[in-house]
Design a protein around this motif. Structure first.
Motif, short mmCIF file in Angstrom:
data_model
loop_
_atom_site.label_atom_id
_atom_site.label_comp_id
_atom_site.label_asym_id
_atom_site.label_seq_id
_atom_site.Cartn_x
_atom_site.Cartn_y
_atom_site.Cartn_z
N TRP A 285 -47.30 -18.28 -4.20
CA TRP A 285 -45.84 -17.97 -4.76
C TRP A 285 -45.00 -19.25 -4.31
CZ3 TRP A 285 -45.51 -14.55 -8.20
CH2 TRP A 285 -46.42 -13.34 -8.06
N PRO A 286 -45.42 -20.51 -4.87
CA PRO A 286 -44.61 -21.74 -4.61
C PRO A 286 -43.33 -21.64 -4.81
CG PRO A 286 -45.96 -22.16 -6.39
CD PRO A 286 -46.59 -20.69 -5.67
N GLY A 287 -42.89 -20.66 -6.02
CA GLY A 287 -41.45 -20.46 -6.65
C GLY A 287 -40.99 -19.41 -5.89
N ASN A 288 -41.56 -18.55 -4.79
CA ASN A 288 -40.96 -17.78 -4.04
C ASN A 288 -40.44 -16.54 -4.96
OD1 ASN A 288 -40.98 -19.10 -1.13
ND2 ASN A 288 -39.94 -20.33 -2.25
N ILE A 289 -39.39 -15.91 -4.45
CA ILE A 289 -38.76 -14.79 -5.31
C ILE A 289 -38.42 -14.80 -6.56
CG2 ILE A 289 -36.77 -13.08 -5.39
CD1 ILE A 289 -37.01 -13.09 -2.30
N ARG A 290 -38.06 -16.22 -6.88
CA ARG A 290 -38.05 -16.35 -8.46
C ARG A 290 -39.08 -16.34 -9.15
NH1 ARG A 290 -34.46 -21.45 -8.48
NH2 ARG A 290 -32.90 -20.04 -7.47
N GLU A 291 -40.08 -16.99 -8.72
CA GLU A 291 -41.42 -16.85 -9.46
C GLU A 291 -41.93 -15.34 -9.41
OE1 GLU A 291 -45.89 -18.47 -9.03
OE2 GLU A 291 -44.53 -19.00 -7.65
N LEU A 292 -41.81 -14.70 -8.26
CA LEU A 292 -42.29 -13.05 -8.28
C LEU A 292 -41.57 -12.49 -9.44
CD1 LEU A 292 -43.91 -10.98 -7.20
CD2 LEU A 292 -42.27 -10.69 -5.36
N LYS A 293 -40.35 -12.36 -9.35
CA LYS A 293 -39.61 -11.80 -10.38
C LYS A 293 -39.87 -12.24 -11.91
CE LYS A 293 -35.19 -10.90 -8.03
NZ LYS A 293 -33.74 -11.23 -7.87
N ALA A 294 -40.14 -13.49 -12.16
CA ALA A 294 -40.46 -13.75 -13.38
C ALA A 294 -41.93 -13.17 -13.73
CB ALA A 294 -40.62 -15.30 -13.77
N VAL A 295 -42.79 -13.23 -12.88
CA VAL A 295 -44.22 -12.69 -13.05
C VAL A 295 -44.23 -11.09 -13.52
CG1 VAL A 295 -46.41 -12.26 -12.06
CG2 VAL A 295 -45.18 -14.33 -11.87
N LEU A 296 -43.50 -10.50 -12.51
CA LEU A 296 -43.29 -8.87 -12.76
C LEU A 296 -42.43 -8.81 -13.97
CD1 LEU A 296 -42.01 -8.11 -9.20
CD2 LEU A 296 -44.22 -7.54 -10.07
N GLN A 297 -41.55 -9.30 -14.43
CA GLN A 297 -40.91 -9.17 -15.73
C GLN A 297 -41.68 -9.41 -16.95
OE1 GLN A 297 -37.34 -11.81 -16.47
NE2 GLN A 297 -36.26 -10.01 -17.46
N GLN A 298 -42.53 -10.40 -16.81
CA GLN A 298 -43.63 -10.63 -17.80
C GLN A 298 -44.53 -9.36 -17.83
OE1 GLN A 298 -45.46 -14.66 -18.89
NE2 GLN A 298 -46.86 -13.58 -17.85
N ALA A 299 -44.94 -8.96 -16.74
CA ALA A 299 -45.95 -7.99 -16.71
C ALA A 299 -45.48 -6.84 -17.34
CB ALA A 299 -46.32 -7.71 -15.10
N LEU A 300 -44.24 -6.24 -17.13
CA LEU A 300 -43.50 -5.27 -17.34
C LEU A 300 -43.42 -5.39 -19.06
CD1 LEU A 300 -41.11 -4.70 -14.57
CD2 LEU A 300 -43.08 -3.03 -15.17
N MET A 301 -43.07 -6.51 -19.50
CA MET A 301 -42.84 -6.64 -20.88
C MET A 301 -43.74 -6.66 -21.67
SD MET A 301 -40.95 -10.06 -22.80
CE MET A 301 -40.66 -10.49 -20.91
N TYR A 302 -45.15 -7.27 -21.09
CA TYR A 302 -46.36 -7.20 -21.97
C TYR A 302 -47.22 -6.16 -21.73
CZ TYR A 302 -44.56 -11.76 -23.60
OH TYR A 302 -43.97 -12.67 -24.25
N GLY A 303 -47.14 -5.35 -20.66
CA GLY A 303 -47.69 -4.15 -20.19
C GLY A 303 -47.21 -2.92 -21.01
N ASP A 304 -47.59 -1.88 -20.16
CA ASP A 304 -46.89 -0.47 -20.75
C ASP A 304 -45.53 -0.17 -20.18
OD1 ASP A 304 -47.19 0.16 -18.06
OD2 ASP A 304 -48.54 1.69 -18.47
N GLY A 305 -44.90 -1.15 -19.45
CA GLY A 305 -43.40 -1.12 -19.01
C GLY A 305 -43.56 -0.20 -17.85
#
Length: 596
Positions: free
Chosen positions: A507-527
């Motif tokens: 997580w070199p981008g820290n919380i900002r990176e984690l939020k982006a990864v989670l948002q993408q996962a929710l968007m492209y997964g089943d939500g």
């Protein structure tokens, strides 16, 4: 510049005034004693009348006088006839460079001057140097603004005078501070006069000034506008204030007053069909507000000592972070300056946003973008002086946020130090603005290299916190799950494999990176359910880790893909980079079948 008037309009107004002075009033420019004075016995009743008209709100004038003295200006308050009834300067004498109590600044007597132009033009106006009609006044620079009552009638003028040095930044500073004082006075009188009406306030979002004027209208029980501040009609696109008085609120502003009443005292963003986005909030009279379901009056006491939900999310799974946030919350409540240090993405902005939800007036200054120019000097000087004029007795608070404070120019550091010095002795009381600063690197290192003032640092460092990088946070998977639920609701979950992948990632981008990864996962997964493949679809099944690799078996990989796609075999195959025939064959060999 004079208020929002273009130079051509300003010059035209000055030319018209000069013409009246010469042709209508027959004034002589070289008069030896051009300014008349009334006797003190004539001034006293005028001062008493103005005090009554302002509702006894002398605190605003005292604060303005303090600002004027600190900047080397003289504060002049006149009544609506242009008679000087109050004068404040650094020397606290009855006169200042020939300007004295009882002076008559009516254009017919004193020629073209700041007070007379503010009265005749009805808005902020500066007259400096050769713009004055009388030769004896050309050494002065005078900025003035009309003072208005709740019904928008001019009741006086506030004027800042200085010995003219031809510095545009001083003029800009004087006009901004005067507009703040005049706006606060009218707002106070308006709220008091229409205390039994619904008051709707409008302002443009993304403000750069702490007290950028918010316009207000008063609405009666039938939905008709009964009062409005000076420029409220601009919000509606009308040409004058009188054009909206007596009209229905919904017809003028395109918004349902009953809908706004459902959320009293809550800030809402509204976009009009034929106008810009606006921040809107409603203050209802107590007799009506109590009838709104779920409404409770805002407490007059100090803020409650509890973390906002977003703070709880950010601190999830970390006792260290909970301790940091509790400390920051307490400092914020008591008005102690806060210095937040930490790498990019560690949550500085999110933490500030969580705190600033308790305050409507919040201004962020990116110190990295401030240069040592006359315009930036005037802006920072005005903003800091506005902060000194805060009289925080209500539920709406003010926050100044200095982002990248380590890059603040020296003049800004000096001004901020002066503001903090004013409030240094009143910490522990809910007075003054909340001041928050951020720095990506330890601010002390900039003190040691003489880039940052040590006295300012020690004032800020009284409540200094360092947000740790994400890679050093305990129970990182708990934080990730809390953030996922804040995005997608309580049904959002992480699989065990996803939790392992999150704990293993750098997580070199820290919380900002984690939020982006989670948002993408929710968007492209089943939500709702997040699997390891949803988090890092571009990576191989062997996850990149800080320590030991988190290996997923082929069976686990296929199950992850199927669960993330709600058992859509075609999507799962694409996620794994294989054909539908291949995944079907593997599912059969491994005994994987869709659950009943």
């Amino acid at each position: 510049m004079n208020g929002n008037m273009p130079n051509s309009v300003t010059q035209s107004a000055l030319n018209a005034s000069w013409a009246r002075c010469a042709k209508t009033y027959n004034l002589k420019r070289d008069a030896a004693r051009p300014i008349l004075r009334l006797q003190s016995s004539e001034v006293a009743p005028r001062l008493e009348a103005l005090t009554e008209l302002t509702g006894g709100r002398q605190g605003i004038f005292r604060q303005l006088a303090s600002v004027a003295a600190g900047a080397g200006h003289c504060l002049v308050i006149t009544d609506a006839d242009g008679i000087l009834v109050r004068l404040e300067s650094k020397d606290a004498e009855a006169s200042w460079n020939g300007i004295a109590l009882g002076s008559v600044w009516d254009e017919r007597v004193a020629g073209t001057n700041g007070v007379s132009m503010a009265l005749s033009e009805g808005q902020a106006f500066t007259v400096s140097g050769q713009d004055h009609y009388y030769a004896q006044l050309t050494n002065f620079a005078c900025s003035a603004v009309p003072l208005r009552d709740a019904h928008d009638q001019i009741i006086g003028v506030a004027n800042l005078s200085s010995v003219g040095r031809g510095n545009p930044s001083e003029t800009l500073f004087a006009q901004q501070v005067l507009r703040v004082a005049a706006s606060r006075l009218q707002t106070t009188l308006f709220e008091q006069t229409f205390k039994d009406s619904t008051v709707v306030s409008f302002s443009a979002p993304g403000r750069k000034e702490l007290f950028k004027e918010a316009e207000r209208v008063a609405v009666d029980d039938a939905g008709f506008i009964t009062g409005a501040t000076s420029s409220a009609h601009h919000v509606s696109g009308k040409t004058s204030r009188d054009a909206i008085i007596g009209e229905r609120f919904d017809a003028v502003f395109g918004a349902d007053i009953n809908g706004l009443n459902c959320a009293p005292e809550r800030v809402m963003s509204v976009r009009r069909d034929d106008g810009p986005m606006l921040d809107v909030w409603v203050r209802m009279p107590p007799k009506n507000a109590r009838s709104v379901p779920g409404w409770t009056p805002k407490p007059k006491a100090k803020l409650r000592r509890q973390n906002a939900p977003s703070l709880q999310d950010l601190a999830a799974g970390s006792s260290v972070m909970r301790g940091i946030f509790e400390r920051v919350q307490t400092s914020f409540e008591h008005g102690v300056p806060i210095l937040i240090e930490g790498e990019t993405g560690t949550g500085k902005t999110a933490l500030i946003s969580a705190l600033a939800t308790q305050a409507f007036r919040a201004v962020t200054i990116d110190c990295a973008s401030v240069d040592d120019t006359s315009q930036d000097r005037a802006y920072i000087q005005s903003l800091l002086q506005q902060a000194r004029m805060v009289d925080d007795g209500g539920s709406v608070r003010s926050v100044l946020i200095f982002d990248n404070i380590n890059e603040m120019p020296v003049f800004g550091q000096t001004g901020l130090r002066a503001v903090l010095n004013d409030f240094e002795m009143v910490y522990g009381e809910s007075r003054g603005p909340r001041i928050i600063a951020t720095s990506k690197k330890a601010l002390r290192t900039f003190v040691d290299t003489d880039v940052f003032r040590d006295d300012l640092y020690f004032l800020m460092a009284g409540s200094r916190v360092t947000l740790p990088p994400l890679r050093s946070r305990e129970q990182l998977d708990t934080l990730a799950e809390a953030l996922a639920r804040s995005m997608a609701g309580p049904k959002a979950t992480l699989s065990d494999e996803a939790k392992s992948a999150i704990r293993a990632h750098d997580w070199p981008g820290n919380i900002r990176e984690l939020k982006a990864v989670l948002q993408q996962a929710l968007m492209y997964g089943d939500g709702a359910r997040i699997g390891a493949l949803d988090l890092f679809p571009q990576q191989t099944p062997v996850m990149v880790t800080r320590s030991s690799p988190a290996l997923l078996s082929e069976e686990q990989l296929i199950l992850e893909a199927l669960q993330s796609t709600r058992w859509n075999v075609s999507k799962a195959a694409r996620l794994l980079g294989m054909s539908r025939a291949t995944i079907n064959r593997k599912m059969k060999a491994l005994g994987i079948s869709r659950p009943a």
